[in-house]
Design a protein around this motif. Structure first.
Motif, PDB file in Angstrom:
ATOM      1  N   TRP A   1       0.858  -1.193   0.000  1.00  0.00           N
ATOM      2  CA  TRP A   1       0.000   0.000   0.000  1.00  0.00           C
ATOM      3  C   TRP A   1       0.885   1.230   0.000  1.00  0.00           C
ATOM      4  O   TRP A   1       1.664   1.455   0.930  1.00  0.00           O
TER       5      TRP A   1
ATOM      6  N   GLU B   1       0.732   4.690   0.708  1.00  0.00           N
ATOM      7  CA  GLU B   1      -0.145   5.629   1.404  1.00  0.00           C
ATOM      8  C   GLU B   1       0.408   7.041   1.239  1.00  0.00           C
ATOM      9  O   GLU B   1       1.617   7.254   1.359  1.00  0.00           O
TER      10      GLU B   1
ATOM     11  N   LEU C   1     -11.620   7.663   0.586  1.00  0.00           N
ATOM     12  CA  LEU C   1     -10.534   7.273   1.495  1.00  0.00           C
ATOM     13  C   LEU C   1     -11.082   6.600   2.750  1.00  0.00           C
ATOM     14  O   LEU C   1     -10.532   5.589   3.202  1.00  0.00           O
TER      15      LEU C   1
ATOM     16  N   ARG D   1      -9.636   2.909   3.138  1.00  0.00           N
ATOM     17  CA  ARG D   1      -8.465   2.756   4.012  1.00  0.00           C
ATOM     18  C   ARG D   1      -8.412   1.391   4.700  1.00  0.00           C
ATOM     19  O   ARG D   1      -7.350   0.764   4.751  1.00  0.00           O
TER      20      ARG D   1
ATOM     21  N   TYR E   1      -7.184  -1.063   2.060  1.00  0.00           N
ATOM     22  CA  TYR E   1      -5.754  -0.908   1.768  1.00  0.00           C
ATOM     23  C   TYR E   1      -4.900  -1.471   2.908  1.00  0.00           C
ATOM     24  O   TYR E   1      -3.816  -2.006   2.688  1.00  0.00           O
TER      25      TYR E   1
ATOM     26  N   THR F   1       2.906  -1.490   4.227  1.00  0.00           N
ATOM     27  CA  THR F   1       2.453  -0.115   4.012  1.00  0.00           C
ATOM     28  C   THR F   1       3.674   0.798   3.948  1.00  0.00           C
ATOM     29  O   THR F   1       4.539   0.746   4.827  1.00  0.00           O
TER      30      THR F   1
END
Length: 199
Positions: A117, A119, A152, A156, A159, A165
């Motif tokens: 992910w 981010e 989002l 989220r 994800y 991440t």
């Protein structure tokens, strides 16, 4: 000068540990999946694939047109078909579409590899999307910022199911690729280590 993500001995060793496992980059539109995916693939000696580009090629028309004429559900079904095809290959870095995480079938394909992910802060996503000339059907709203915030909130937790991440704060794609390369060993088992081997 920006750091170079090109192959180094440590990156080649990492590629050997990956043993052909695909790397799937997930994250919101504007997270830089394609921009980061290219130097990442180069460093590992992998091939880079943009799932959205593959989908457009397969459909023979742009994503915005698929959304407007067939709707989001038809687009998501096509996206799943594309990811299914990609999953049969190996040694790929795959930039997925922002909504690929919304279908459980896609996770089945992606979890055959390593899911990362990318981010990025909401403000950074908005800045990048504002500068992007490509149409984004899901942001075609009276208030794109509010629409992005809603997406989002919804995505989220999805994800967060990624194996890894990587939080970026607006670094260059090569810098983010290096972050991914540095973090990947933490989610890979070393095949040379036997569970009962002494330290």
């Amino acid at each position: 000068m920006a750091p170079d993500a090109a192959a180094s001995p440590s990156h080649r060793a990492l590629a050997r540990r990956l043993d052909g496992l695909n790397i799937y980059l997930v994250g919101m539109m504007g997270a830089g999946k394609s921009a980061v995916g290219r130097p990442l693939a180069e460093a590992l000696g992998y091939r880079f694939i943009d799932a959205d580009d593959t989908l457009v090629e397969a459909a023979g028309r742009p994503i915005a047109e698929i959304f407007s004429s067939d709707g989001e559900e038809a687009f998501r079904a096509l996206e799943t078909t594309v990811l299914n095809g990609i999953a049969s290959w190996h040694s790929l870095v795959v930039a997925t579409g922002g909504g690929a995480v919304t279908r459980p079938e896609n996770w089945g394909h992606m979890h055959q590899g390593v899911v990362v992910w990318l981010e990025a802060p909401e403000t950074e996503l908005l800045r990048r999307l504002a500068a992007d000339p490509n149409p984004r059907p899901l942001l075609d709203a009276a208030d794109p910022a509010a629409r992005l915030a809603a997406l989002l909130r919804e995505r989220r937790p999805l994800y967060a199911q990624a194996d890894l991440t990587v939080v970026q704060e607006g670094g260059l794609p090569t810098e983010v690729a290096l972050q991914v390369l540095d973090a990947l060993p933490s989610v890979l088992r070393d095949p040379r280590q036997h569970p009962d081997a002494p330290d």
